[in-house]
Design a protein around this motif. Structure first.
Motif, PDB file in Angstrom:
ATOM      1  N   PHE A 282      54.327  39.745  -8.976  1.00  0.00           N
ATOM      2  CA  PHE A 282      55.450  40.674  -8.945  1.00  0.00           C
ATOM      3  C   PHE A 282      56.206  40.706 -10.275  1.00  0.00           C
ATOM      4  O   PHE A 282      56.656  41.737 -10.727  1.00  0.00           O
ATOM      5  CB  PHE A 282      56.421  40.307  -7.822  1.00  0.00           C
TER       6      PHE A 282
ATOM      7  N   THR B 129      66.282  38.627   2.919  1.00  0.00           N
ATOM      8  CA  THR B 129      65.199  38.677   3.899  1.00  0.00           C
ATOM      9  C   THR B 129      65.782  38.999   5.266  1.00  0.00           C
ATOM     10  O   THR B 129      66.885  38.564   5.584  1.00  0.00           O
ATOM     11  CB  THR B 129      64.465  37.311   3.938  1.00  0.00           C
TER      12      THR B 129
ATOM     13  N   ASN C 131      60.666  40.374   3.112  1.00  0.00           N
ATOM     14  CA  ASN C 131      61.261  39.630   2.004  1.00  0.00           C
ATOM     15  C   ASN C 131      61.516  40.567   0.839  1.00  0.00           C
ATOM     16  O   ASN C 131      60.591  41.236   0.369  1.00  0.00           O
ATOM     17  CB  ASN C 131      60.319  38.530   1.500  1.00  0.00           C
ATOM     18  N   GLY C 132      62.744  40.594   0.384  1.00  0.00           N
ATOM     19  CA  GLY C 132      63.079  41.362  -0.802  1.00  0.00           C
ATOM     20  C   GLY C 132      63.576  40.456  -1.911  1.00  0.00           C
ATOM     21  O   GLY C 132      63.733  39.245  -1.714  1.00  0.00           O
TER      22      GLY C 132
ATOM     23  N   THR D 126      61.869  35.202  -0.030  1.00  0.00           N
ATOM     24  CA  THR D 126      63.280  34.863  -0.224  1.00  0.00           C
ATOM     25  C   THR D 126      63.875  34.165   1.003  1.00  0.00           C
ATOM     26  O   THR D 126      63.789  34.689   2.113  1.00  0.00           O
ATOM     27  CB  THR D 126      64.067  36.143  -0.549  1.00  0.00           C
TER      28      THR D 126
ATOM     29  N   ARG E 256      59.267  42.880  -1.365  1.00  0.00           N
ATOM     30  CA  ARG E 256      58.058  42.206  -1.856  1.00  0.00           C
ATOM     31  C   ARG E 256      57.009  42.040  -0.756  1.00  0.00           C
ATOM     32  O   ARG E 256      55.832  42.236  -0.991  1.00  0.00           O
ATOM     33  CB  ARG E 256      58.417  40.805  -2.374  1.00  0.00           C
ATOM     34  N   HIS E 257      57.475  41.589   0.405  1.00  0.00           N
ATOM     35  CA  HIS E 257      56.541  41.215   1.470  1.00  0.00           C
ATOM     36  C   HIS E 257      56.957  41.829   2.795  1.00  0.00           C
ATOM     37  O   HIS E 257      58.144  41.838   3.136  1.00  0.00           O
ATOM     38  CB  HIS E 257      56.525  39.695   1.675  1.00  0.00           C
TER      39      HIS E 257
END
Lengths: 416, 416, 416, 416
Positions: A227, D307, D302-303, A291, D166-167
């Protein structure tokens, strides 16, 4: 004057450790503690720790409890007064040190992942097999196999309590590099670390699930992602790495200037699907970008008769669903794995008094000492660790465009 | 040859420990570990451990890492080569040993509860106050004050994050004697233990809540209950006590024949209501009959601005509700207390790598060493521990028929 | 034209409800739903709702689904076309309405607590007993008895799965008046509400624990506290009370000016210890000042063979610890109480599809309808509710200075 | 006589429903309840329910509260006194009914998945677009979009509280067919159901994650597995399907003899990896073989700044980690999504009083009614549902050997 532990144990094992950062601290704690807690046929003596920076390694020896510090690992592994070499360096030096130590007749405990490449890992297996013929032992440090709740999972599976395994759901979630300003430490450099999340934490869940299920992964299909592609080079004084016992030397080999950046050459996250040779299907995910998930190694295994679920952030607990119980009483039982009849726990505190992360290492060296002293093969063997390496390699290939990728066999050794 | 720790520390503290059962094992682990983890101005040296049975104490010294074993505590506290006396015996001998050690100029760490009676505790406070004038330090071992999540609770309260405290809800729930066949160990005999659940585990929640809130209990009303009134006398070989490190000598002084039984002379459970001097109202419960609750010390504190909740079975976690947050985002935040900026945790592992029960003792001796070396008064002082004793005594009086009972003041010392 | 439900049911029960605020909305939801979900020998028809404000009650009838609205409860209970009177008013009018309705031969469902005083409650019991002789039924609305997980708790106790009960630990924690600016609604006025947290939510845990354990409280010792002693008078437009279905008319009878304040005449919190007639000891706590605990009715019961634990905020779950299971597999099993063989649940959704708060009322009227139709006595009877009232009264006496206070017996009726 | 709801609402919407099994029961509950709880510009009137078996559908109409029952859906959708057609049949008839209803000018609510094939779904989108031009509305019933905690997740993402995503980690885990003796109901037959776990529950997590993140899946790679390949044919009286409201007609079209078996023609489990167009990587898993997981729809996102995590078995809760909070206070906050300022919740009970599964349908029809009455387009639109269908199709292709497979675009409609 012999230490009482040795008199009691009847035999002394003289340890030399290479590397003294996070893993070195964890292993030192284990060597210091193991004979105080467990009755064993041999006693560990912490003879020497080795590192490149003489002052730093001397300070580490002082802090961590080693009798002396040295800077030449080749000299260390050749010494007559060393019985065991414990390798805690980054992955790029594992093969060279382990092969030399085994050749010198030393028992070897090598941190995971076994190596940075399959080729190195194969060479290490060859060395371990040659050494085994002479009673010299080699073990790879997948320490989570020694968490009592993990062993309990394996026992439940082995006892048939889960029935036929259908699903494996494994994730190792961390978040220590979510900040794009986190520096480019060695773990983010391919030449040092081999890979990123995949080899660092993905390796753990591959080994752990193969261990617990007794099934081997046969094929994988995955992706990897980076990322944050560029990061500041670490400064010598930066707040970069981990805390406390974990911190020292984690930045070894790192750069200099604060403003400069460098490319991240490893994956931030790796995700893959897999099939296991007992018929289960699986999802795996390793990431440093989850996170809020500091250290969440999570495994759930669904079988035709039951389910187990585990989370490393609550490592004293195992959730077990027994589908053979009466319907109205079924549910997930939160087992507090602190009873005397739980693995390893009779040696510790009364029920309900929990243990921590570091205890997995104490259990690891406990089993390693016992294997050496009783002349048996410790597990995970280098062959077991090669099996992990082959999966890591297949995931990398798959992520590079190969799609579904089969895992090569390691025929020479009985499965986990 | 000086140990590196001592060179680094600049000063050595020579420890003599009396008692080597459960608490002795926990303290030994702490003394062995503390200088390996924390940078301190003094280094602990484990000189001698003392017990009545020469063979047993020698074996304990060997296992736990003490240089020598002795059988006469009076001789031990008089030795010139001892700086600190660590008292881990049952409560009936605390006063005599502590007073003698303080008189001999030794710093004293005394396990909780401070004593079996208020009279003994008062005499110990007198001794501690006399010693304090000469720079000799005394501390009581309420180790849960050193659980990082507990310290974090206290900080949140002290920082005003909870506002005005309204409710304290404290319970220490265990279940190790639910089985009526569990034998009559010393902890179930009033002459050895002073009381049952009340003094053993009730003392912990009294101290902990006074510590966290900064409020003192002013009056109580309670009851005690003994559910199983007769138990088998323990045999020398019985499966009586706890496991592992906890087991040895827990049966010291126990009877013989298997068929014989004896009366349980302590409480199985103690429940009481209380008022605190800052205006809070409270419920307290200590029991060894909470089936399934192995070691559940639970505290919840409600304030006008927030709430904290803690459970020792998940000691790495703290639940915090901040009522000043936007309504739609309020809730209980499960803080994993493993960050470098959490109390004590910078010295340990990276975030998310949890610690265990024994670490509370490592933190306890860390703070004790630092207090000695820096010439400050360690807490909980004997006065703090007397405050607990006075509450225990008031609960006993109340349960015996006195109804609401006021707590006597301990004016000589600043509150927690 | 008969509703299909009635044809199916064979019989119609015509309901008249008095009061239409929070409880009125909850009961209306139940009456509307019950025959849609359960097969019953009678069908509820929502004939009329009654309130003092003609416009407001008409709007409520419209919203909640009643055929008509009326303003005179005396006329309502006298009507020939009403079979059941459902009382949802504040406690100060329960006795008068219930006694009149029973005298008129109407079956009565009365919200809890039964009354504001023991005297009223006794008169209501007399009326219920007289009516019972004529086949007229009376029931008190302790709706949490109808939460499936609560019934499961009772079944486990009744089946001996917990063994001998040792401990009851009950708390009902709310936080809706932590803000000192929250207005002086009727629930904070003694003349309307009888008491505060004690009668409003403390009553629930008294009834629930007596129901689940099958034991009756024999003596109590408690305290009450009012943390905020003066509050603003509610304005007609204020954001005072609860949301949505709960809101309307909750402020009925409230004052006017915004700046004015008035004294809070009820308790904010009530805490008490208790002994039960089967040998258990107990702690009870009811409070509206447990910041962050919105609606946490928590009950834990420890027996010699097992433990159950329940939390209303997760009302679909029951935690059950079975101490007769093998040691290594013991733990708290989180039973998701949504299986067809769980109480009431066969009528709802597939397993894992949870129900909510309001379903407890649907179950309550289900059981009430069935009792009426089958000519059996519904529980909790007014006698059961009087038993709660006597405990509330004893707690008040104890808190006023009486110390330990015995509970009067209610000999006329079999225990729960 | 107009119902009060209609007077209040000003407008009546006359509903005709096709199908009356599990989804029919859930929708009926919603239509019966919605105007009792929400103030809306139109009122639903439950005019007619349609099914093939006249007696069964008449009984269903009676139980579920429909004014009449009919057996010809073509006649139903043509009736002048029907404004809305609600389609609750198995997927093989969705397209035909929906297209006919839209052509007849009826607003359509169609259960998910939209259709059994992409071709059908595309035809339905065409029909919906044509109808939209005339103000006729179409909506697909992905009811979990209406769980308050799910809407809160979406709001947090939309407000930037998670930063860059992200996820995505999504699983829908059930276990109702783990038993190999569970019969071959229509949901296990490809011609009726289109697919197995993939379309039934996988569709939910695809829609939900696209809705919450605002990102669309661009490519997938997956596998499907059928663990039990042959099952007994269902008998008319078998204990086959679900409980209560869910049960009736779930076996429609099923076979006869008890001994006979037939092939399972759908997947038991589907697993896939995905990439989303905002840069996130994802794992998805849908299975009916996750023993012990009754209805565990779990999503974690998840950022870079936070989250969120959700589990349908605790649908009143949302876990939110805000990484912008001070380090020592970070953690997962368990938000009890029952506050008045949470989506939909102001209309229900006071804080802490939880809602259940069925409320998601009440919210769904609430929003559908409002969209019709206000002339806006309800979401999820048929285009949104086609997006799900395209992903399902791509997963099937991938699992059949295509490896990584791109998702076709649906350009005609703004993304969620």
């Amino acid at each position: 004057m012999p230490d009482g532990r040795q008199v009691r144990a009847g035999r002394q094992l003289r340890i030399g450790m290479v590397g003294y950062a996070f893993m070195g601290a964890a292993h030192s704690q284990a060597w210091r503690t193991v004979n105080r807690v467990f009755d064993l046929p041999a006693a560990a003596r912490m003879v020497a720790v080795c590192g490149r920076d003489a002052a730093a390694v001397a300070a580490a020896a002082d802090r961590l409890g080693w009798e002396e510090s040295v800077t030449d690992w080749r000299a260390l592994v050749a010494r007559d007064d060393i019985d065991v070499v414990d390798i805690c360096t980054p992955g790029d030096s594992h093969a060279e040190i382990a092969i030399a130590a085994l050749a010198a007749g030393k028992h070897v405990l090598c941190e995971k992942p076994l190596a940075n490449t399959v080729e190195e890992a194969r060479a290490m297996v060859d060395a371990a097999q040659a050494a085994r013929a002479h009673g010299v032992r080699a073990m790879c440090g997948y320490n989570y196999r020694r968490v009592p709740a993990v062993v309990l999972m394996r026992q439940l599976v082995a006892d048939g309590r889960l029935g036929e395994i259908r699903h494996v759901r494994a994730a190792y979630l961390q978040d220590w590099i979510v900040d794009p300003q986190f520096p480019l430490v060695w773990r983010l450099q391919r030449d040092k670390a081999g890979s990123g999340a995949l080899g660092d934490i993905g390796a753990h869940i591959i080994d752990l699930t193969q261990y617990v299920t007794g099934q081997l992964i046969t094929e994988v299909c995955g992706l990897t992602e980076t990322f944050v592609k560029e990061r500041p080079l670490p400064s010598a004084t930066g707040p970069a790495a981990s805390s406390g016992l974990a911190a020292s030397a984690e930045l070894a080999g790192a750069g200099s200037g604060d403003a400069a950046t460098g490319p991240v050459t490893v994956d931030d996250a790796a995700l893959f699907l897999a099939r296991l040779d007992g018929g289960a299907v699986a999802t795996y995910e390793a990431t440093r970008f989850a996170t809020g998930r500091r250290n969440a190694l999570r495994v759930e295994i669904n079988g035709s008769l039951g389910t187990v679920a585990f989370d490393l952030e609550r490592l004293n607990e195992l959730e077990f669903h027994d589908a053979t119980r009466p319907g109205a009483e079924q549910g997930f039982t939160r087992i507090l794995v602190t009873e005397p009849d739980h693995p390893y726990m009779a040696a510790w505190w009364p029920p309900g008094h929990i243990i921590g992360y570091e205890h997995s290492f104490t259990h690891e060296v406990r089993d390693f000492i016992e294997a050496i002293a009783t002349g048996t093969d410790p597990r995970p063997s280098f062959e077991d660790a090669l099996r992990v390496q082959l999966v890591l390699d297949a995931v990398s290939c798959s992520a590079a465009g190969a799609g579904w990728t089969s895992i090569q066999e390691v025929p020479a050794y009985p499965r986990v």
